[in-house]
Scaffold this motif. Structure first.
Motif, PDB file in Angstrom:
ATOM      1  N   GLU A   1     -19.784  35.905  -4.581  1.00 23.39           N
ATOM      2  CA  GLU A   1     -19.569  35.473  -5.803  1.00 23.39           C
ATOM      3  C   GLU A   1     -21.067  35.775  -6.244  1.00 23.39           C
ATOM      4  O   GLU A   1     -21.876  35.310  -5.749  1.00 23.39           O
ATOM      5  N   TRP A   2     -21.396  36.671  -7.317  1.00 24.94           N
ATOM      6  CA  TRP A   2     -22.428  36.669  -7.768  1.00 24.94           C
ATOM      7  C   TRP A   2     -22.718  36.184  -9.369  1.00 24.94           C
ATOM      8  O   TRP A   2     -21.747  35.935 -10.050  1.00 24.94           O
ATOM      9  N   ILE A   3     -23.633  35.397  -9.361  1.00 22.13           N
ATOM     10  CA  ILE A   3     -23.903  34.573 -10.428  1.00 22.13           C
ATOM     11  C   ILE A   3     -25.297  34.832 -11.134  1.00 22.13           C
ATOM     12  O   ILE A   3     -26.119  35.406 -10.745  1.00 22.13           O
TER      13      ILE A   3
ATOM     14  N   SER B   1     -30.832  34.432 -10.928  1.00 20.22           N
ATOM     15  CA  SER B   1     -29.524  34.994 -10.664  1.00 20.22           C
ATOM     16  C   SER B   1     -29.556  34.786  -8.832  1.00 20.22           C
ATOM     17  O   SER B   1     -30.431  34.792  -8.228  1.00 20.22           O
ATOM     18  N   SER B   2     -28.195  34.668  -8.344  1.00 27.16           N
ATOM     19  CA  SER B   2     -28.071  34.529  -6.978  1.00 27.16           C
ATOM     20  C   SER B   2     -26.572  35.153  -6.680  1.00 27.16           C
ATOM     21  O   SER B   2     -25.809  35.408  -7.285  1.00 27.16           O
ATOM     22  N   THR B   3     -26.548  34.810  -5.209  1.00 34.69           N
ATOM     23  CA  THR B   3     -25.444  35.321  -4.747  1.00 34.69           C
ATOM     24  C   THR B   3     -24.843  34.140  -3.899  1.00 34.69           C
ATOM     25  O   THR B   3     -25.672  33.677  -3.131  1.00 34.69           O
TER      26      THR B   3
ATOM     27  N   ARG C   1     -18.343  17.491  -3.805  1.00 36.12           N
ATOM     28  CA  ARG C   1     -19.837  17.540  -4.009  1.00 36.12           C
ATOM     29  C   ARG C   1     -20.078  18.676  -4.657  1.00 36.12           C
ATOM     30  O   ARG C   1     -19.889  19.767  -4.785  1.00 36.12           O
ATOM     31  N   THR C   2     -21.020  18.295  -5.678  1.00 36.40           N
ATOM     32  CA  THR C   2     -21.443  19.117  -6.873  1.00 36.40           C
ATOM     33  C   THR C   2     -23.217  19.166  -6.848  1.00 36.40           C
ATOM     34  O   THR C   2     -23.533  18.008  -6.823  1.00 36.40           O
ATOM     35  N   GLN C   3     -23.434  20.430  -6.906  1.00 37.79           N
ATOM     36  CA  GLN C   3     -25.043  20.610  -6.916  1.00 37.79           C
ATOM     37  C   GLN C   3     -25.390  21.652  -7.793  1.00 37.79           C
ATOM     38  O   GLN C   3     -24.733  22.526  -8.018  1.00 37.79           O
ATOM     39  N   GLY C   4     -26.168  21.274  -8.913  1.00 34.18           N
ATOM     40  CA  GLY C   4     -26.836  22.302  -9.761  1.00 34.18           C
ATOM     41  C   GLY C   4     -27.181  23.395  -9.404  1.00 34.18           C
ATOM     42  O   GLY C   4     -27.872  23.472  -8.231  1.00 34.18           O
ATOM     43  N   LEU C   5     -27.122  24.564 -10.168  1.00 33.06           N
ATOM     44  CA  LEU C   5     -27.745  25.911  -9.735  1.00 33.06           C
ATOM     45  C   LEU C   5     -29.092  25.766  -9.718  1.00 33.06           C
ATOM     46  O   LEU C   5     -29.781  26.567  -9.068  1.00 33.06           O
TER      47      LEU C   5
END
Length: 196
Positions: free
Chosen positions: A47-49, A59-61, A125-129
């Motif tokens: 998944e490309w962000i 930007s990250s993968t 579980r949720t973590q911010g980008l």
């Protein structure tokens, strides 16, 4: 057995904020039916962000994934599932863009012809980008559905959610333990067939 492929594109933006987030993912899946009762399925891929403000959210993968196992007997069915992916966020400025990790289990049992019992448990579980903290949630639900006669359905359920976070969230964010009790009445008539 079967294999599958999927491509998905999404874009998130918020009124009043200049940042927007786009994601693209390519998933490849494999589903196997082991016997009449057990089936498993796994889909995964990159998944490309990307964001409109790279110094705010670079930007990250990432890896996007969905996995499940379903066991279906005569009077009982059980499901185990896990998923992870990035999304646009939780709708508050401090959590624009998040990584989600969800695991859940569900058990349903048919008691006779008219009563269905179910239990569900989940961990989220949720973590911010931006790596700005982690929010954990535990979810549990128990419910019962009973059919009265041919057309009436009665149901009741209890839900408990426990949330905690190391992020600096707004004051109106729900944290700690919350509980919900629900019940209802439904009417389900027979199908209406129209003859030509």
């Amino acid at each position: 057995n079967s294999i599958s492929g999927q491509y998905a594109f999404s874009r998130f933006s918020y009124t009043g904020y200049s940042v927007s987030i786009g994601t693209q993912s390519a998933q490849f899946g494999y589903t196997r039916t082991w016997n009449r009762r057990l089936k498993t399925s796994v889909t995964a891929g990159p998944e490309w962000i990307q964001s409109s403000v790279s110094n705010y959210i670079p930007s990250s993968t990432d890896l996007t994934m969905n996995a499940s196992a379903i066991y279906d007997a005569r009077s009982m069915s059980a499901t185990l599932g896990y998923s992870q992916a990035a999304s646009g966020g939780a709708g508050v400025a401090t959590q624009v863009g998040v990584h989600n990790h969800d695991a859940h289990a569900e058990l349903t049992r048919q008691q006779g012809r008219n009563l269905t019992l179910s239990v569900t448990g989940a961990y989220m579980r949720t973590q911010g980008l931006q790596q700005a903290g982690v929010t954990n949630g535990k979810y549990g639900e128990a419910g019962a559905t009973r059919r009265w006669g041919r057309y009436i359905i009665v149901f009741a359920n209890y839900t408990a959610i426990l949330q905690s976070s190391s992020s600096a969230l707004p004051a109106n964010t729900i944290s700690g333990l919350s509980q919900v009790i629900g019940f209802g009445l439904g009417y389900s008539p027979r199908e209406i067939r129209i003859r030509k």
